[in-house]
Design an enzyme around this catalytic site. Structure first.
Site: not given
Ligand SMILES: Cc1cc2nc3c(=O)[nH]c(=O)nc-3n(C[C@H](O)[C@H](O)[C@H](O)COP(=O)(O)OP(=O)(O)OC[C@H]3O[C@@H](n4cnc5c(N)ncnc54)[C@H](O)[C@@H]3O)c2cc1C
Length: 607
Positions: A419-420
């Site tokens: 994620f990110e």
């Protein structure tokens, strides 16, 4: 600081003075290691140390004793602790004071996340980070006064838990490909949202949500709150790790969002969605860097008491070898995170908070540090992965058994590379921003290329014991400049689509970032035991990243040579590498580090 002078002419008669470059994103690419300085934890202010202590105390007294319970879904406990953190002000680190926040500098916000992570609950930290980062920043940066007054005080206190819903079944890395629509209602009071968002952190516990939908073809951001009819929850995802955090699908079925909840303007959704992610990336660097440190402590605690062949396993050289590498990686992660926040803070300090464009300018500064932010995300998550894997190995069979913490850590760390922005996407960002900053001459990369074209190892007068190491870093900087130049010559602007090149190029940039930052950090530390300890790690770090960097340079130059049907580039690399004549004694460095670790009996560089 030592007197620094050289035969490098880059910063003589050059419009980009060091002074101007400090606080600029990507400046590390061009400022030699014997010039310039970096921010590091040695430079924390008294106030920053105070925040650190308060967060460490909270983690020790409130989170750590409950970390096993927090590793399972436990809404009541998670939200109870979340609200306690709100009382300490830690949920409002980025919220302006007039809306109930603390409006801290970016370093302090990371210090707090770093210290809270010592409570050893990745699940809880994901809940907190999603709320304080992607769940809060869009309103702080893009909200109007009405929206800020309505939501920010409750977000800062913890009365509201926030989330951010961007990803859709057909739009993950390609986030703008989402198909969720928003149509103005007949009475023009609402936007009616239809579509689906997946993998929303804090999903089933959230009171408000920042989400995105297309108004005709204009990608637009919205604030949803629990009063919006038609915001429906899917079931909790059954995840590989961070099992104590909530992750759900949202279904928008004729979801009625009041028009006053449009965030920014119609069509502003793209920048809103992406700009907050830059901040999320260095913050993820802070939490994963913290994870690295406590994982080393956990591994050491276990190893000390584990006896085989009538010895503690800490006495086996292969185990020592692991610990020395783990310490090196944790130190590197910590160094680049605070270098990044320090550089951002330095630039933000120049802004006037009363300026009506304050948040636009602030975002520009953060985006300007896209290379550093993505490098933090990639390196710190990958260092943590390595360290946690070694924890499992050091624990042997116990590492595989649920009763111990290692199994949970092993699962929990995996998400950080996804994620990110996945680490692939972040490597693309590193490569493409470097390309952009070079081509439009935001940074004097062209001057660097010219300056180093006929001399990869500039002479400079730096009489200290690490002069060889500084030479190695400057050789690496020249190798980077040369490789970038030849890649641009070959592909021009299309280089941004050449992933075979961009991936090793990003790795070269990360290695240079680490070496340069750790060297500059060490340079500014006062003489004494701590400086000596840092020097041991610096030598190992430079040895490791030198060989990584040369490996990646070789990959690219060999490929370019093959396209040119000659071997000019590789010959040039080998020639300068030979002149450098660097053969680090890696085992001696590792032995020194592990001896120091065993003396302190814990990660010892958190000065
Ligand atoms: C536990 C969890 C929590 C999450 N929380 C949130 C949240 O709060 N809000 C939110 O909006 N989203 C959230 N996400 C979604 C997350 O951000 C995405 O999963 C991630 O961005 C990757 O998208 P994807 O899963 O669709 O993978 P894909 O985009 O399909 O990628 C699959 C693979 O292809 C690679 N790839 C894709 N494009 C390229 C390219 N151009 N070049 C090279 N390689 C490429 C990727 O790196 C990856 O390896 C969460 C996900 C999880 C698992």
């Amino acid at each position: 600081m030592n007197q620094k002078k050289s035969d490098n002419t880059l910063f003589e008669d050059n419009p980009f003075t060091i002074e101007k470059l400090n606080g600029r994103g990507g400046a590390f690419l061009v400022i030699p290691c014997y010039l310039g300085e970096v921010f590091s934890r040695e430079k924390f202010s008294e106030e920053q140390k105070m925040f650190e202590q308060a967060a460490l105390d909270f983690a020790k007294d409130q989170i750590k004793p409950k970390h096993k319970d927090l590793n399972k879904m436990n809404k009541t406990l998670s939200l109870e602790l979340f609200k306690e953190i709100g009382k300490l002000g830690f949920l409002g680190t980025d919220v302006p004071e007039e809306f109930g926040g603390m409006d801290l500098d970016k370093t302090s916000a990371c210090i707090i996340l770093d210290a809270l992570s010592s409570g050893r609950s990745a699940s809880f930290m994901v809940t907190v980070s999603a709320h304080t980062g992607i769940g809060t920043l869009p309103i702080v940066w893009y909200g109007n006064d009405f929206q800020k007054e309505k939501y920010l005080p409750k977000i800062a206190s913890g009365e509201y838990l926030s989330c951010y819903a961007l990803t859709e079944p057909s739009a993950g890395s390609d986030a703008l490909a989402g198909t969720t629509t928003a149509k103005l209602s007949d009475d023009k009071k609402y936007y009616i949202l239809n579509g689906q968002k997946i993998y929303c952190t804090n999903g089933s516990w959230a009171d408000i949500c920042i989400t995105f939908a297309k108004v005709e073809d204009k990608y637009t951001a919205f604030i949803l709150d629990k009063t919006c009819e038609g915001w429906k929850l899917g079931t909790e995802e059954d995840k590989l790790g961070i099992k104590g955090s909530s992750t759900t699908t949202f279904f928008f079925e004729n979801c009625k969002v009041p028009i006053e909840n449009v965030l920014g303007g119609i069509g502003d959704g793209g920048p809103i969605a992406f700009n907050v992610l830059y901040a999320g990336r260095y913050k993820l660097g802070a939490t994963t860097s913290a994870g690295a440190k406590f994982t080393i402590d956990a591994a050491l605690d276990f190893a000390k008491d584990r006896f085989q062949f009538d010895k503690s396993i800490t006495e086996f050289d292969m185990i020592k070898n692991k610990f020395s590498e783990m310490v090196r990686m944790a130190f590197e992660s910590d160094s680049i995170v605070y270098m990044t926040t320090g550089s951002i803070d330095k630039a933000i300090k120049e802004l006037n908070k009363q300026d009506e464009n304050y948040y636009i300018l602030l975002q520009k500064i953060i985006e300007d540090h896209a290379i550093e932010a993505s490098a933090c995300k990639v390196l710190c998550s990958e260092n943590l992965a390595y360290i946690v894997d070694e924890l499992v190995q050091i624990m042997g069979g116990a590492g595989f058994i649920e009763e111990y913490d290692a199994a949970c850590l092993y699962r929990d760390e995996r998400i950080n590379r996804i994620f990110e922005g996945t680490n692939e996407i972040n490597r693309l960002i590193i490569g493409s921003y470097t390309l952009k900053k070079s081509i439009i001459e935001e940074l004097p990369v062209r001057d660097l290329i010219k300056d180093r074209s006929s001399n990869w190892i500039p002479n400079f007068d730096k009489p200290n014991s690490l002069s060889k190491e500084s030479q190695v870093i400057e050789f690496c900087r020249s190798a980077f400049a040369h490789t970038l130049n030849e890649s641009i010559n070959m592909f021009g602007q299309d280089l941004k689509n050449e992933q075979w090149i961009l991936e090793p190029l990003a790795n070269i940039i990360i290695s240079l970032f680490v070496m340069d930052t750790c060297y500059k950090r060490h340079d500014d530390i006062e003489e004494g035991e701590h400086k000596h300890n840092v020097a041991e790690i610096l030598c190992l770090s430079i040895a490791n990243h030198y060989s990584e960097l040369v490996k990646n340079v070789r990959i690219i130059l060999t490929y370019l040579d093959s396209l040119n049907k000659n071997s000019v580039f590789i010959k040039q690399l080998d020639c300068w590498n030979q002149k450098l004549d660097y053969s680090p004694n890696i085992l001696v460095y590792r032995q020194a580090i592990v001896n120091t670790l065993y003396k302190y009996e814990k990660y010892y560089l958190n000065k």
